[in-house]
Design a protein around this motif. Sequence first.
Motif, PDB file in Angstrom:
ATOM      1  N   ASP A 290      43.913  35.891  49.730  1.00 25.03           N
ATOM      2  CA  ASP A 290      43.042  34.707  49.758  1.00 25.03           C
ATOM      3  C   ASP A 290      41.595  35.147  49.825  1.00 25.03           C
ATOM      4  O   ASP A 290      41.257  36.177  50.416  1.00 25.03           O
ATOM      5  CB  ASP A 290      43.375  33.834  50.969  1.00 25.03           C
ATOM      6  N   ALA A 291      40.710  34.354  49.233  1.00 27.32           N
ATOM      7  CA  ALA A 291      39.277  34.631  49.262  1.00 27.32           C
ATOM      8  C   ALA A 291      38.518  33.320  49.218  1.00 27.32           C
ATOM      9  O   ALA A 291      39.062  32.280  48.818  1.00 27.32           O
ATOM     10  CB  ALA A 291      38.879  35.526  48.094  1.00 27.32           C
ATOM     11  N   THR A 292      37.276  33.395  49.642  1.00 31.72           N
ATOM     12  CA  THR A 292      36.407  32.227  49.653  1.00 31.72           C
ATOM     13  C   THR A 292      35.298  32.428  48.643  1.00 31.72           C
ATOM     14  O   THR A 292      34.727  33.523  48.543  1.00 31.72           O
ATOM     15  CB  THR A 292      35.809  32.010  51.048  1.00 31.72           C
ATOM     16  N   ALA A 293      34.988  31.396  47.889  1.00 36.06           N
ATOM     17  CA  ALA A 293      33.951  31.473  46.858  1.00 36.06           C
ATOM     18  C   ALA A 293      32.634  31.906  47.490  1.00 36.06           C
ATOM     19  O   ALA A 293      32.197  31.362  48.505  1.00 36.06           O
ATOM     20  CB  ALA A 293      33.788  30.125  46.167  1.00 36.06           C
ATOM     21  N   GLY A 294      32.008  32.932  46.882  1.00 36.41           N
ATOM     22  CA  GLY A 294      30.709  33.409  47.342  1.00 36.41           C
ATOM     23  C   GLY A 294      30.774  34.334  48.537  1.00 36.41           C
ATOM     24  O   GLY A 294      29.734  34.835  48.969  1.00 36.41           O
ATOM     25  N   GLU A 295      31.966  34.612  49.078  1.00 37.77           N
ATOM     26  CA  GLU A 295      32.079  35.481  50.252  1.00 37.77           C
ATOM     27  C   GLU A 295      32.924  36.708  49.915  1.00 37.77           C
ATOM     28  O   GLU A 295      33.900  36.622  49.188  1.00 37.77           O
ATOM     29  CB  GLU A 295      32.716  34.723  51.423  1.00 37.77           C
ATOM     30  N   ALA A 296      32.525  37.873  50.468  1.00 35.68           N
ATOM     31  CA  ALA A 296      33.230  39.125  50.209  1.00 35.68           C
ATOM     32  C   ALA A 296      34.507  39.203  51.039  1.00 35.68           C
ATOM     33  O   ALA A 296      34.522  38.828  52.219  1.00 35.68           O
ATOM     34  CB  ALA A 296      32.322  40.304  50.530  1.00 35.68           C
ATOM     35  N   SER A 297      35.573  39.669  50.409  1.00 30.42           N
ATOM     36  CA  SER A 297      36.858  39.902  51.080  1.00 30.42           C
ATOM     37  C   SER A 297      37.251  41.352  50.872  1.00 30.42           C
ATOM     38  O   SER A 297      37.152  41.872  49.755  1.00 30.42           O
ATOM     39  CB  SER A 297      37.942  38.974  50.531  1.00 30.42           C
ATOM     40  N   GLN A 298      37.710  42.013  51.928  1.00 33.62           N
ATOM     41  CA  GLN A 298      38.091  43.414  51.836  1.00 33.62           C
ATOM     42  C   GLN A 298      39.604  43.540  51.666  1.00 33.62           C
ATOM     43  O   GLN A 298      40.374  42.932  52.397  1.00 33.62           O
ATOM     44  CB  GLN A 298      37.639  44.184  53.079  1.00 33.62           C
ATOM     45  N   ILE A 299      39.991  44.346  50.676  1.00 31.03           N
ATOM     46  CA  ILE A 299      41.408  44.641  50.434  1.00 31.03           C
ATOM     47  C   ILE A 299      41.579  46.151  50.527  1.00 31.03           C
ATOM     48  O   ILE A 299      40.922  46.909  49.807  1.00 31.03           O
ATOM     49  CB  ILE A 299      41.855  44.124  49.060  1.00 31.03           C
ATOM     50  N   ASP A 300      42.424  46.594  51.430  1.00 30.73           N
ATOM     51  CA  ASP A 300      42.630  48.019  51.662  1.00 30.73           C
ATOM     52  C   ASP A 300      43.704  48.560  50.722  1.00 30.73           C
ATOM     53  O   ASP A 300      44.822  48.030  50.645  1.00 30.73           O
ATOM     54  CB  ASP A 300      43.033  48.265  53.117  1.00 30.73           C
ATOM     55  N   LEU A 301      43.352  49.613  50.010  1.00 31.03           N
ATOM     56  CA  LEU A 301      44.239  50.250  49.044  1.00 31.03           C
ATOM     57  C   LEU A 301      44.534  51.690  49.459  1.00 31.03           C
ATOM     58  O   LEU A 301      43.821  52.274  50.277  1.00 31.03           O
ATOM     59  CB  LEU A 301      43.604  50.256  47.649  1.00 31.03           C
ATOM     60  N   VAL A 302      45.572  52.246  48.844  1.00 27.57           N
ATOM     61  CA  VAL A 302      45.898  53.664  49.018  1.00 27.57           C
ATOM     62  C   VAL A 302      46.223  54.233  47.642  1.00 27.57           C
ATOM     63  O   VAL A 302      47.090  53.708  46.944  1.00 27.57           O
ATOM     64  CB  VAL A 302      47.100  53.875  49.961  1.00 27.57           C
TER      65      VAL A 302
END
Length: 411
Positions: A290-302
Motif C-alpha cells: 500500500d502507498a499514499t499519493a505524494g508520500e514515499a513508502s519504503q519496501i525492503d528487498l534482498v
Amino acid sequence: MEQKVRINIRIFGIFVLLALLITSMASVVMAQDGAVNENDVSLIAAFRSIQPTSDDSDIDLIVTNHSSERRVARFEFKGIPEGWDIQVWQRYFSYRLNVLALEPLGSPNEGNKQEPRLRITPPADSQAGEYRFSLEVLSEDGKVKFDQADFTVSLPERTPVETGNVEVSTTFPYLQGPTASRFEFEIAIKNKTGADASFDLSAASPLNWTVQFLPAYGDERLISSVAPIDNATQRVKVRVTPARFAEAGTYSIPVTVSNETYDTEIGLQVQITGQGELSMDTVATVLSFDATAGEASQIDLVIGNVGTDELTNVTMLAAAPDGWVVSFDKESFPSVGVADFQPVAALITPDKDAIPGDYIVSIIARSPDDLREASLRITVSQSTIWGWLGIVIVIAVLGGLGGLFWRLGRR
C-alpha cells in the motif's frame, strides 16, 4: 444494302478472330507463369569428395526453392555402386526422404529452404578405391531436372580386423561450459568380438548429476544397450546434465560398454566454468504493498547470488508509472559473491495526483551475466490530510452559514 451487310459480317468475323487470338495468347502467358523451370530449385552439398573413417558418412545438403510458387522436389540417384546404401535422410529425425515440399521464396521461417542429410554406407566387404555416384533433384513428375551433385567416395585399404574385444572411441572427450549447460558427447562402439553382440551402457557420475544414453541420430528415446553386428560401429549420444549448483572445476564421467564377456571403458570430462545467478525478493516475501499519493513508502528487498561464480557490477533499476519516483539506498554493487545476499531499500513515491487504485512497479537487478525482475503491485490511496482538510472546510462553511442565518434572524 446487301453489300454493306456482307462487309459488316466480315468486319465482325475479323474482330472475333482477334479476340480468340488474344485469349489464347493470354492463356499461354498465364500457363508459362506457373510452369516449372529448371532454375526453380537448387542443391548445395557441403562436400562432394570424402574419405570415410567409419562405416557410414553423412553430408549436409541444402535444397532451396527460388521461385514464387510452391515446388515439390524428388530425389533420384544415378550410378550407386553395387551393395552400397545411399539415402537422403531428414536431418533431425530418423526417416528417409524421397521427396521434399518447398514453400515459395519469401515464405516465413525460410520455408523455401530444407536441409536434409545424405548418408553413405558402403558394404563391409568393399574394396579400396574411388567410387562415384550422382544425386539428381527432379520435379514431381520427373520431367524437369532442377539440379545435380556428383560425389566421389575414396575408400582406403582396410586394416585387418582384430577380433576379441569391443572398441569405444570419441572425437571430443572434453567439453566445458556453465552449470546450466547440457553437455552432449558422441561415442562410437565398434564390435570386434568376431560375432554379433549386445552391450550394456553405464556411467559413473558425480552426486546429483544425470547421464543419459540416446541414439546418435534423430530419436530422443533413452536407451541402455546397443547390439551392433560383427565388425560394425554404432554411435551413441551421451547426454550429461550437471547438478544445479555444481562448483566450477573438472569432472570425470567414465562410460562403460560391457556384456558377460567383454568390458571396455572410455573417460569423458566436463569442465564447469561457473556462472553467477541473481535472485531477488522482498523481505516480507510478498509483492503487494500500500502507498499514499505524494508520500514515499519504503519496501525492503534482498538480492543475492545463487549461482556458482561471482557476479560483478550489479545495478538496481526501476520502471514506474509517469510522475512516480523510485530510488534505492544502494543503487549498485561492485560484486556479489556466491551465496551472498544484500539488503536493498526501495523508496517509492506515487504521483501526488495519482488516482486511487492498483499500479505496477517493476524492480530490476541487472549484471553483465544475469537479470532479475520483480513486479510489485502498489495500491494507492489519497492522503488523509486532504480528507481532514475537506471536513474542516465543510464545518467552516456550515458554521458561516449558521452564523449568517442567526444574524439575519435577530434583525
